[in-house]
Structures are given as structure tokens and as C-alpha cells.
Design a protein around this motif. Structure first.
Motif, PDB file in Angstrom:
ATOM      1  N   ILE A   1      25.834  55.260 -25.847  1.00 19.65           N
ATOM      2  CA  ILE A   1      26.489  54.229 -25.046  1.00 19.65           C
ATOM      3  C   ILE A   1      27.586  54.818 -24.156  1.00 19.65           C
ATOM      4  N   LEU A   2      27.982  56.059 -24.410  1.00 18.31           N
ATOM      5  CA  LEU A   2      29.044  56.684 -23.611  1.00 18.31           C
ATOM      6  C   LEU A   2      28.498  57.382 -22.378  1.00 18.31           C
ATOM      7  N   THR A   3      27.315  57.934 -22.484  1.00 21.30           N
ATOM      8  CA  THR A   3      26.721  58.673 -21.363  1.00 21.30           C
ATOM      9  C   THR A   3      25.528  57.957 -20.745  1.00 21.30           C
ATOM     10  N   GLY A   4      24.921  57.068 -21.508  1.00 22.46           N
ATOM     11  CA  GLY A   4      23.707  56.402 -21.043  1.00 22.46           C
ATOM     12  C   GLY A   4      22.469  57.254 -21.169  1.00 22.46           C
ATOM     13  N   GLU A   5      22.603  58.440 -21.750  1.00 22.95           N
ATOM     14  CA  GLU A   5      21.485  59.368 -21.860  1.00 22.95           C
ATOM     15  C   GLU A   5      20.857  59.306 -23.254  1.00 22.95           C
ATOM     16  N   PRO A   6      19.509  59.406 -23.337  1.00 26.20           N
ATOM     17  CA  PRO A   6      18.861  59.465 -24.646  1.00 26.20           C
ATOM     18  C   PRO A   6      19.062  60.832 -25.276  1.00 26.20           C
ATOM     19  N   ALA A   7      19.112  60.858 -26.594  1.00 27.14           N
ATOM     20  CA  ALA A   7      19.291  62.123 -27.315  1.00 27.14           C
ATOM     21  C   ALA A   7      18.733  61.951 -28.724  1.00 27.14           C
ATOM     22  N   PRO A   8      18.359  63.058 -29.382  1.00 27.17           N
ATOM     23  CA  PRO A   8      17.890  62.971 -30.772  1.00 27.17           C
ATOM     24  C   PRO A   8      18.959  62.388 -31.669  1.00 27.17           C
ATOM     25  N   ARG A   9      18.537  61.637 -32.664  1.00 29.29           N
ATOM     26  CA  ARG A   9      19.494  60.999 -33.567  1.00 29.29           C
ATOM     27  C   ARG A   9      20.361  62.016 -34.296  1.00 29.29           C
ATOM     28  N   THR A  10      19.838  63.234 -34.494  1.00 27.54           N
ATOM     29  CA  THR A  10      20.605  64.245 -35.214  1.00 27.54           C
ATOM     30  C   THR A  10      21.875  64.641 -34.474  1.00 27.54           C
ATOM     31  N   GLY A  11      21.948  64.393 -33.173  1.00 26.82           N
ATOM     32  CA  GLY A  11      23.140  64.730 -32.409  1.00 26.82           C
ATOM     33  C   GLY A  11      23.999  63.527 -32.077  1.00 26.82           C
ATOM     34  N   LEU A  12      23.675  62.389 -32.696  1.00 25.63           N
ATOM     35  CA  LEU A  12      24.386  61.146 -32.406  1.00 25.63           C
ATOM     36  C   LEU A  12      25.021  60.586 -33.677  1.00 25.63           C
ATOM     37  N   ILE A  13      25.940  59.654 -33.485  1.00 24.71           N
ATOM     38  CA  ILE A  13      26.599  58.959 -34.585  1.00 24.71           C
ATOM     39  C   ILE A  13      26.427  57.465 -34.353  1.00 24.71           C
ATOM     40  N   ARG A  14      25.951  56.762 -35.357  1.00 27.60           N
ATOM     41  CA  ARG A  14      25.763  55.319 -35.213  1.00 27.60           C
ATOM     42  C   ARG A  14      27.031  54.575 -35.616  1.00 27.60           C
ATOM     43  N   LEU A  15      27.492  53.689 -34.749  1.00 27.81           N
ATOM     44  CA  LEU A  15      28.600  52.798 -35.051  1.00 27.81           C
ATOM     45  C   LEU A  15      28.046  51.416 -35.330  1.00 27.81           C
ATOM     46  N   ALA A  16      28.665  50.728 -36.262  1.00 29.74           N
ATOM     47  CA  ALA A  16      28.223  49.382 -36.625  1.00 29.74           C
ATOM     48  C   ALA A  16      29.448  48.558 -36.996  1.00 29.74           C
ATOM     49  N   LEU A  17      29.225  47.274 -37.245  1.00 32.47           N
ATOM     50  CA  LEU A  17      30.310  46.370 -37.599  1.00 32.47           C
ATOM     51  C   LEU A  17      30.322  46.141 -39.101  1.00 32.47           C
ATOM     52  N   GLY A  18      31.519  46.257 -39.685  1.00 35.09           N
ATOM     53  CA  GLY A  18      31.677  45.979 -41.095  1.00 35.09           C
ATOM     54  C   GLY A  18      31.733  44.489 -41.363  1.00 35.09           C
ATOM     55  N   PRO A  19      31.883  44.092 -42.626  1.00 30.95           N
ATOM     56  CA  PRO A  19      31.901  42.674 -42.984  1.00 30.95           C
ATOM     57  C   PRO A  19      32.977  41.869 -42.263  1.00 30.95           C
ATOM     58  N   GLU A  20      34.096  42.524 -41.929  1.00 32.43           N
ATOM     59  CA  GLU A  20      35.188  41.832 -41.253  1.00 32.43           C
ATOM     60  C   GLU A  20      35.192  42.090 -39.755  1.00 32.43           C
ATOM     61  N   GLY A  21      34.084  42.618 -39.244  1.00 33.88           N
ATOM     62  CA  GLY A  21      33.972  42.815 -37.809  1.00 33.88           C
ATOM     63  C   GLY A  21      34.663  44.047 -37.278  1.00 33.88           C
ATOM     64  N   GLN A  22      35.001  44.991 -38.147  1.00 35.50           N
ATOM     65  CA  GLN A  22      35.658  46.217 -37.701  1.00 35.50           C
ATOM     66  C   GLN A  22      34.619  47.288 -37.395  1.00 35.50           C
ATOM     67  N   VAL A  23      34.791  47.969 -36.283  1.00 36.82           N
ATOM     68  CA  VAL A  23      33.873  49.039 -35.901  1.00 36.82           C
ATOM     69  C   VAL A  23      34.083  50.248 -36.812  1.00 36.82           C
ATOM     70  N   ALA A  24      32.997  50.787 -37.326  1.00 36.30           N
ATOM     71  CA  ALA A  24      33.063  51.953 -38.206  1.00 36.30           C
ATOM     72  C   ALA A  24      31.781  52.753 -38.060  1.00 36.30           C
ATOM     73  N   ALA A  25      31.841  54.013 -38.451  1.00 34.58           N
ATOM     74  CA  ALA A  25      30.643  54.849 -38.438  1.00 34.58           C
ATOM     75  C   ALA A  25      29.701  54.412 -39.547  1.00 34.58           C
ATOM     76  N   ASP A  26      28.434  54.309 -39.223  1.00 35.78           N
ATOM     77  CA  ASP A  26      27.401  53.935 -40.193  1.00 35.78           C
ATOM     78  C   ASP A  26      26.635  55.201 -40.558  1.00 35.78           C
TER      79      ASP A  26
END
Length: 248
Positions: A28-53
């Protein structure tokens, strides 16, 4: 009888180039596709806080970012991070921690330490310069690792041997410094003075190097200033759970 993975056919259960790690996602920062091994997934926790998944399994929409701290900090400093996340999450109903970058860095370090612990318990990670050299001489090593504060004379000797053995086998044996000092490695692995390590299984080398690349990409090659003590690491080790499919 001793076995050597280089002499055995690959398991049909783990074909190369297949599975989750070979798929791509768009940063989402570059708009470029890349293998998942070089990426970090962010998600929302139960209280809506952004955290690494780290499990890459949390429900809801996810946002993938490249493991690059300079890029992350630049986007955050320019105020574009929230907008990129809002587009990925399809809304603004989330809270963004001011120290998210530091949390990601700490999580990457914990994840690598947890990974090394799993491989050690599985017998695919060996410790100690003598054991590493012995395994190299037998052609059994798929990657060599050194603590960040390893003495150059010791690590250079082992790296030279890895290059020579790799040339004789017609392949490259990666030799890398881990951006974690020996004290933290020793605490995580339950062994005093962990400086030199080797992975004696091809799959284990692939897993560890993928986590190492993420950590080095996001944090650089130098050890963090706030390397955890044995007590701190043990208390936080469960915070970064590895996916169940990767447990041994």
C-alpha cells in the motif's frame, strides 16, 4: 546412517515455488506487487488498533507494506500512512499507534528469535563454531549465521569455508550476520555465548532467511539499541506466534 538433503529428492509435500510464500500482494506504500516473504501484513485488532498480523490470518481486510523502515517512516512523516490504510481497510474506523514502526521492528526481532528456537528444537539449527565447520566439511550446511557482534576473524574464517564448500557443490551457501547480538540470541536459544550458527536443512534455511530478510529490510543490518534481556524476551516471546502450519 547420516543423510544429506542435497543427495535426496525434494519432498513432494514441499515443492519449490509453491504455497503461500510464493504468492504476491500489493504494497500500500508503493503500489507495487511483491512476494509475501518481503511484505508485512497489517490488520485491525479487536479494538480497531492497527497492528502487524504475523500469522497473516486475522479476519477482515489486511494491508500489506514492504519491509522497509525508511519507506515506512517517510510515508508516515508525510502524513500519507493513514490515507493508505484507510483505502486498504475501506474506512477510517481505526486507531494508528504513534510507535507502530517500533512495534513492527520489535515484532520482527521476536519472530526471528522464535523461528531460530523452533529450528533448534527440530534439530535443523546447530550452534557453535566447531559444529558449524564440521557440518560445512560434510557438505551439510544450507546457510551460516553469525551474531551481530561476532568477531570478524571467526566469522570470516567460517564464511570463507562456506564459499569454498559452495563452489565445490556448485551452489551458494548464504552466510549472514543477524542484526541481534549474542546475548539476546543466547537467551532465546537457551545456550551460552551463541555466536555462530548453521542451518542443516534446506527448508529451514529458506524459512529463517525469509524472516532475516524482513528484519534486515525493516531494521537494517545493525543490532537494535534495545535488544531484549533474557527475561524481557521470555515474557514477550508469545506475542509473536508463528503460523500453526510452520510449527514442528
Amino acid at each position: 546412517m547420516e543423510t544429506n538433503d542435497r543427495l535426496n529428492p525434494a519432498s513432494p509435500d514441499t515443492p519449490k515455488g509453491r504455497g503461500k510464500d510464493s504468492s504476491e500482494r500489493r504494497c500500500i506504500l508503493t503500489g507495487e506487487p511483491a512476494p509475501r516473504t518481503g511484505l508485512i501484513r497489517l490488520a485491525l485488532g479487536p479494538e480497531g488498533q492497527v497492528a502487524a498480523d504475523w500469522s497473516e490470518r486475522l479476519p477482515g481486510r489486511g494491508a500489506w507494506i514492504t519491509a522497509d523502515r525508511t519507506l515506512f517512516d517517510t510515508v508516515a512523516a508525510k502524513g500519507r500512512l493513514r490515507g493508505a490504510l484507510a483505502r486498504a481497510f475501506k474506512g477510517n474506523g481505526f486507531s494508528l499507534p504513534d510507535d507502530l514502526g517500533d512495534r513492527i521492528a520489535a515484532g520482527l526481532q521476536q519472530r526471528l528469535l522464535a523461528r531460530l528456537g523452533l529450528e533448534k528444537r527440530s534439530g535443523t539449527l546447530i550452534l557453535g563454531g566447531d559444529r558449524v565447520r564440521e557440518a560445512l566439511a560434510k557438505g551439510k550446511v544450507f546457510a551460516v549465521l553469525h551474531a551481530a557482534d561476532a568477531r570478524p576473524d571467526g566469522s570470516d574464517r567460517i564464511d570463507g569455508m562456506a564459499r569454498a564448500v559452495g563452489e565445490s557443490l556448485g551452489e551458494d551457501i548464504p552466510h549472514r550476520r543477524v542484526p541481534i547480538a549474542r546475548d539476546a540470541l543466547s537467551a532465546a536459544l537457551g545456550r551460552e555465548n551463541v555466536v555462530h550458527m548453521a542451518l542443516v536443512d534446506e527448508g529451514a534455511a529458506t524459512r529463517v532467511l525469509a524472516d532475516l530478510d524482513r528484519l534486515a529490510g525493516f531494521c537494517g543490518d545493525k543490532p537494535a539499541d534495545d535488544v531484549k534481556s533474557a527475561e524481557d524476551w521470555a515474557a514477550g516471546a508469545t506475542e509473536v506466534a508463528l503460523p500453526l502450519r510452520e510449527r514442528h
